[in-house]
Design a protein around this motif. Structure first.
Motif, mmCIF file in Angstrom:
data_model
loop_
_atom_site.group_PDB
_atom_site.id
_atom_site.type_symbol
_atom_site.label_atom_id
_atom_site.label_comp_id
_atom_site.label_asym_id
_atom_site.label_seq_id
_atom_site.Cartn_x
_atom_site.Cartn_y
_atom_site.Cartn_z
ATOM 1 N N SER A 135 0.827 -1.206 0.000
ATOM 2 C CA SER A 135 0.000 0.000 0.000
ATOM 3 C C SER A 135 0.862 1.257 0.000
ATOM 4 O O SER A 135 0.567 2.225 -0.706
ATOM 5 C CB SER A 135 -0.928 -0.006 1.222
ATOM 6 N N SER A 163 -6.245 -5.197 2.067
ATOM 7 C CA SER A 163 -6.963 -4.942 3.313
ATOM 8 C C SER A 163 -6.647 -3.523 3.781
ATOM 9 O O SER A 163 -5.846 -2.813 3.164
ATOM 10 C CB SER A 163 -6.572 -5.958 4.383
ATOM 11 N N SER A 164 -7.263 -3.143 4.886
ATOM 12 C CA SER A 164 -7.048 -1.800 5.423
ATOM 13 C C SER A 164 -5.660 -1.689 6.049
ATOM 14 O O SER A 164 -5.327 -2.456 6.969
ATOM 15 C CB SER A 164 -8.109 -1.483 6.485
#
Length: 276
Positions: A236, A244-245
């Motif tokens: 990310s 996912s977060s």
């Protein structure tokens, strides 16, 4: 503890040259950290150059064998998707190896007493060993990013968060290396832990694939694996995409790191498999 007892301990520490601020032995902690950093930097061809070569080989093999047919993953070229995962995999393997090998070698050679005898608390020992593992992971990560990412045409979406994830990965696997190093009494025991636990964790945590393509059971298992969140979090930060977060992943890995480090502190505090 009474004030008199505390004053006596401080006076004794001063007589032995221990530099303290509050209850922290800063001189001893600094010495341990420097020892751990110099230990891996003195053999940089094995601890730094070799991981860089291994990461390059992974990228080369996958790009040649799979990359041209794999297509895009999460809207990105496969090699770009792969690069952050391989970087984090290399970081965590080296952080684990740095801490675990330092402790096991000291135990096998019989000089672990040189680390346990100085006035260092269990917490200071944990911090000192983890700092060495984090430092090695950071150096490896910077080397990969500087020397390999430009050839892939790959930038870093959020450099600060990438640094945070690398440090967190080094801390978590360093803590696991500390526990494994204390538990193992022989090199073959350490090799078994590395081959049957650490390597599968690093390979089966989304390094080479997106977990969206996994069966539901495997996907659920991935979501309870802290190493998955490390790889996904770095992806990310580098690419701006994730499975996912990142916020959830940060808290999961932080909690796991604290729990494992706490176990390591207990081992040092009690002398478990160290003083017998």
């Amino acid at each position: 503890m009474t004030d008199t007892t505390a004053m006596q301990q401080d006076a004794q520490a001063a007589r032995h040259g221990v530099r303290r601020f509050g209850r922290v032995n800063w001189l001893g902690l600094q010495t341990l950290i420097l020892r751990e950093v110099r230990r891996f930097s003195s053999v940089w061809t094995q601890t730094l150059l070799a991981p860089l070569a291994t990461a390059a080989l992974f990228l080369l093999v996958f790009s040649l064998a799979v990359g041209t047919r794999r297509g895009d993953v999460m809207g990105l070229p496969f090699v770009h998707f792969l690069a952050p995962g391989i970087l984090m995999m290399t970081v965590i393997q080296n952080s684990f190896a740095n801490v675990s090998s330092s402790i096991v070698i000291s135990k096998v050679q019989g000089n672990i007493v040189d680390t346990l005898m100085p006035p260092l608390s269990g917490g200071e020992l944990v911090v000192g060993y983890l700092a060495g593992g984090i430092a090695r992971g950071l150096v490896v990560a910077v080397a990969i990013a500087v020397l390999m990412f430009p050839f892939l045409g790959l930038g870093i979406h959020n450099p600060l968060m990438a640094l945070v994830w690398v440090a967190l990965g080094g801390a978590f696997l360093g803590a696991l290396g500390l526990v494994a190093g204390v538990f193992a009494n022989k090199f073959d025991q350490m090799a078994a832990i590395t081959n049957f636990i650490i390597t599968p964790l690093s390979f089966l945590s989304g390094t080479f694939y997106s977990i969206d393509g996994l069966p539901p059971v495997m996907r659920a298992l991935s979501h309870v694996n802290p190493v998955f969140y490390l790889i996904d979090g770095l992806r990310s930060a580098v690419l701006g995409v994730s499975d996912s977060s990142p916020v959830l992943g940060f808290f999961v890995v932080s909690a796991a790191t604290f729990a494992v480090a706490l176990l390591g502190w207990w081992m040092f505090r009690t002398g478990y498999r160290l003083k017998s």
